[in-house]
Scaffold this active site. Structure first.
Site, PDB file in Angstrom:
ATOM      1  CD  GLU A   1       9.236  -7.134 -17.340  1.00  0.00           C
ATOM      2  OE1 GLU A   1       9.827  -6.122 -17.474  1.00  0.00           O
ATOM      3  OE2 GLU A   1       8.388  -7.323 -16.445  1.00  0.00           O
TER       4      GLU A   1
ATOM      5  NE  ARG B   1      10.700  -3.053 -11.157  1.00  0.00           N
ATOM      6  CZ  ARG B   1      10.090  -1.961 -11.457  1.00  0.00           C
ATOM      7  NH1 ARG B   1       8.945  -2.010 -11.946  1.00  0.00           N
ATOM      8  NH2 ARG B   1      10.655  -0.904 -11.625  1.00  0.00           N
TER       9      ARG B   1
ATOM     10  CG  ASP C   1       2.356  -3.765 -17.381  1.00  0.00           C
ATOM     11  OD1 ASP C   1       2.182  -3.711 -18.347  1.00  0.00           O
ATOM     12  OD2 ASP C   1       2.897  -2.892 -16.879  1.00  0.00           O
TER      13      ASP C   1
ATOM     14  CG  HIS D   1       7.465  -3.298 -17.111  1.00  0.00           C
ATOM     15  ND1 HIS D   1       8.434  -3.967 -16.441  1.00  0.00           N
ATOM     16  CD2 HIS D   1       6.984  -2.362 -16.447  1.00  0.00           C
ATOM     17  CE1 HIS D   1       8.610  -3.220 -15.605  1.00  0.00           C
ATOM     18  NE2 HIS D   1       7.769  -2.314 -15.437  1.00  0.00           N
TER      19      HIS D   1
ATOM     20  CB  ILE E   1       1.339   1.961  -7.174  1.00  0.00           C
ATOM     21  CG1 ILE E   1       2.263   2.847  -8.202  1.00  0.00           C
ATOM     22  CG2 ILE E   1       0.448   1.201  -8.189  1.00  0.00           C
ATOM     23  CD1 ILE E   1       3.350   2.037  -8.862  1.00  0.00           C
TER      24      ILE E   1
ATOM     25  CG  LEU F   1      -1.952   0.864   1.172  1.00  0.00           C
ATOM     26  CD1 LEU F   1      -2.995   0.501   0.023  1.00  0.00           C
ATOM     27  CD2 LEU F   1      -2.969   1.069   2.417  1.00  0.00           C
ATOM     28  N   GLY F   2       1.812   1.358  -1.037  1.00  0.00           N
ATOM     29  CA  GLY F   2       2.633   2.676  -1.274  1.00  0.00           C
ATOM     30  C   GLY F   2       1.777   3.573  -2.021  1.00  0.00           C
TER      31      GLY F   2
ATOM     32  NE  ARG G   1       8.483  -2.132   3.982  1.00  0.00           N
ATOM     33  CZ  ARG G   1       9.317  -1.050   3.290  1.00  0.00           C
ATOM     34  NH1 ARG G   1      10.675  -1.245   3.472  1.00  0.00           N
ATOM     35  NH2 ARG G   1       8.916  -0.027   2.920  1.00  0.00           N
TER      36      ARG G   1
END
Length: 313
Positions: free
Chosen positions: A262, A233, A257, A280, A156, A153-154, A176
């Protein structure tokens, strides 16, 4: 080299018009391939004072040490998982990123993936073109008023949650630590969040600490009616475990995404109809990229003027 402009090594792809945004302020050394990177680190390292990179491209300790005048290292986006942060700090380098510049774009894309995979949008598009009418098709699931779990929950993650409120969704999250003044349900681990949720959106940073955080056990907990979306990621989600869960029916679908292979597409998933893949591009839009480039300009020009950067790492 212009004597009044710091020399900057750019390691990520950058369109011509975005490079043009930088040239009034910096002397650019553009090295978006492995070959150019190695050559310019060797040839121009002694004059480089700033590096612009992205999380997946990074910057190594050896490269930093080949640049004795290096003062500042910036990630264009929010991620910096392949920049050797510890070594940079030991060198006393200033570290900054583009935090916040593409959060809206990534959150938009997360919901696009969620809606596409849950509502079967790619499949329905193809079936409609083939003349298949709705009476012959299974009912796609609803998204509204379901349970959405957010891993990370940053900036984004908060944007994803804000969009979910518009869909009347219940929201839970894992991070965290529990965040103060956040009304969403907090889960101390990803497994319990997945067991509660209908949909899991992964928006946590990459790097060794989160590698395969979402694996077989978490996907099984999400369940045969559950869906996972990854805009974080590729390393955070175990691709082999995901393929197995999707093939066996232990998971309903996935929207990705990002993926571990990748820039090559994830071979294990290409034959599966219950996966929506994008290359991505979650943080890519004209508006988001321009804002990210402008943030690099702001961070670097402030640093060279003796001021603190806007978004330090």
């Amino acid at each position: 080299m212009h004597p009044l402009r710091p020399r900057v090594l750019v390691l990520n792809y950058m369109a011509d018009h975005h490079q043009a945004m930088l040239t009034p302020f910096f002397d650019l050394v553009y090295a978006p391939s492995a070959e150019l990177r190695a050559a310019h680190v060797q040839q121009d390292g002694a004059q480089i004072r700033a590096v612009l990179t992205i999380g997946s491209v990074g910057l190594t300790a050896a490269e930093m040490d080949a640049m004795p005048l290096l003062e500042i290292v910036c990630a264009l986006g929010v991620g910096y998982e392949n920049i050797d942060i510890a070594h940079a700090r030991s060198r006393g380098l200033v570290l900054a990123n583009g935090a916040g510049t593409n959060d809206d774009c990534v959150a938009d894309h997360a919901f696009a993936l969620l809606l596409a995979v849950v509502r079967n949008v790619p499949q329905l598009d193809q079936q409609c073109r083939q003349g298949v009418w709705r009476d012959a098709l299974p009912l796609p699931a609803s998204v509204s008023r379901r349970r959405l779990g957010i891993v990370g929950l940053g900036g984004i993650g908060h944007k994803v949650a804000h969009r979910a409120l518009g869909f009347g969704m219940q929201i839970g999250y894992h991070g965290r630590q529990r965040q103060e003044n956040v009304a969403y349900a907090y889960f101390a681990d990803v497994l319990s969040l997945a067991a509660w949720a209908d949909f899991l959106v992964v928006a946590t940073p990459g790097g060794p600490a989160t590698r395969h955080l979402v694996g077989a056990e978490v996907l099984t907990a999400l369940g045969p009616q559950g869906y996972v979306v990854n805009v974080a990621r590729g390393s955070v989600l175990d691709t082999a475990a995901l393929a197995d869960a999707l093939r066996s029916g232990r998971l309903a679908g996935a929207g990705l995404d990002v993926y571990e292979s990748e820039p090559q597409p994830p071979a294990e998933l290409l034959g599966l109809r219950n996966v929506v893949l994008t290359p991505h591009v979650g943080g890519w839009s004209p508006q988001a990229i321009e804002a990210s480039v402008q943030r690099f300009i702001d961070n670097s020009t402030r640093h060279f003027a003796g001021q603190p950067v806007v978004s330090p790492i």
